[in-house]
Design a protein around this motif. Structure first.
Motif, PDB file in Angstrom:
ATOM      1  N   ARG A  87      51.813  54.115  30.190  1.00  0.00           N
ATOM      2  CA  ARG A  87      52.264  52.744  29.925  1.00  0.00           C
ATOM      3  C   ARG A  87      53.705  52.524  30.377  1.00  0.00           C
ATOM      4  NH1 ARG A  87      48.184  54.227  27.607  1.00  0.00           N
ATOM      5  NH2 ARG A  87      46.575  52.877  26.752  1.00  0.00           N
ATOM      6  N   LYS A  88      54.233  53.497  31.123  1.00  0.00           N
ATOM      7  CA  LYS A  88      55.593  53.425  31.682  1.00  0.00           C
ATOM      8  C   LYS A  88      56.667  53.318  30.599  1.00  0.00           C
ATOM      9  CE  LYS A  88      54.266  51.383  36.150  1.00  0.00           C
ATOM     10  NZ  LYS A  88      53.046  52.045  36.308  1.00  0.00           N
ATOM     11  N   GLN A  89      56.375  53.867  29.433  1.00  0.00           N
ATOM     12  CA  GLN A  89      57.354  53.937  28.348  1.00  0.00           C
ATOM     13  C   GLN A  89      57.916  55.366  28.344  1.00  0.00           C
ATOM     14  OE1 GLN A  89      54.566  52.397  25.306  1.00  0.00           O
ATOM     15  NE2 GLN A  89      56.058  50.749  25.014  1.00  0.00           N
ATOM     16  N   TYR A  90      58.792  55.596  29.318  1.00  0.00           N
ATOM     17  CA  TYR A  90      59.219  56.957  29.620  1.00  0.00           C
ATOM     18  C   TYR A  90      60.045  57.602  28.512  1.00  0.00           C
ATOM     19  CZ  TYR A  90      57.555  55.311  34.084  1.00  0.00           C
ATOM     20  OH  TYR A  90      56.781  54.777  35.073  1.00  0.00           O
ATOM     21  N   ARG A  91      60.860  56.845  27.824  1.00  0.00           N
ATOM     22  CA  ARG A  91      61.650  57.427  26.714  1.00  0.00           C
ATOM     23  C   ARG A  91      60.729  57.891  25.584  1.00  0.00           C
ATOM     24  NH1 ARG A  91      66.340  59.027  28.231  1.00  0.00           N
ATOM     25  NH2 ARG A  91      67.520  57.467  29.332  1.00  0.00           N
ATOM     26  N   LEU A  92      59.751  57.069  25.250  1.00  0.00           N
ATOM     27  CA  LEU A  92      58.806  57.462  24.196  1.00  0.00           C
ATOM     28  C   LEU A  92      57.976  58.668  24.633  1.00  0.00           C
ATOM     29  CD1 LEU A  92      57.601  54.020  22.828  1.00  0.00           C
ATOM     30  CD2 LEU A  92      58.790  55.811  21.555  1.00  0.00           C
TER      31      LEU A  92
END
Length: 105
Positions: A14-19
């Protein structure tokens, strides 16, 4: 670590790289139980979260950290094609970045 890697993958897709990085990092912090019966995915306890952290950090533009984690994965699986591909990719970026900084000074 298996569950952490699954959550990391969920957020990476989902391109939520920090998570995603949070969950992969957590997977690297867990200690493999000595009394396990072998019912675990060995990659999730060793190289896979480091490989994926390298991917997350590369997307975040943190190439030195990405390289560090890819090298950690390479300690476990030195000939894995994804690890070798990422190594070449990250070295080219870091080399270009180093050259840019030298010429701009």
């Amino acid at each position: 670590p298996e569950f952490c890697c699954r959550l990391g993958y969920y957020f990476l897709q989902r391109k939520q790289y920090r998570l995603a990085a949070f969950w992969y990092h957590l997977a690297t912090q867990l200690t493999m139980p000595s009394d396990s019966w072998g019912f675990f995915h060995h990659a999730c306890w060793t190289w896979l979260p480091h490989l994926q952290l390298g991917v997350c950090y590369a997307y975040l533009g943190e190439y030195e950290l990405a390289y560090k984690h890819n090298e950690k994965a390479r300690e476990y699986v030195p000939n894995h094609p994804d690890v070798l591909h990422n190594k070449c990719f990250l070295e080219s970026i870091l080399s270009a970045k180093s050259t840019f900084h030298q010429t701009s000074e």
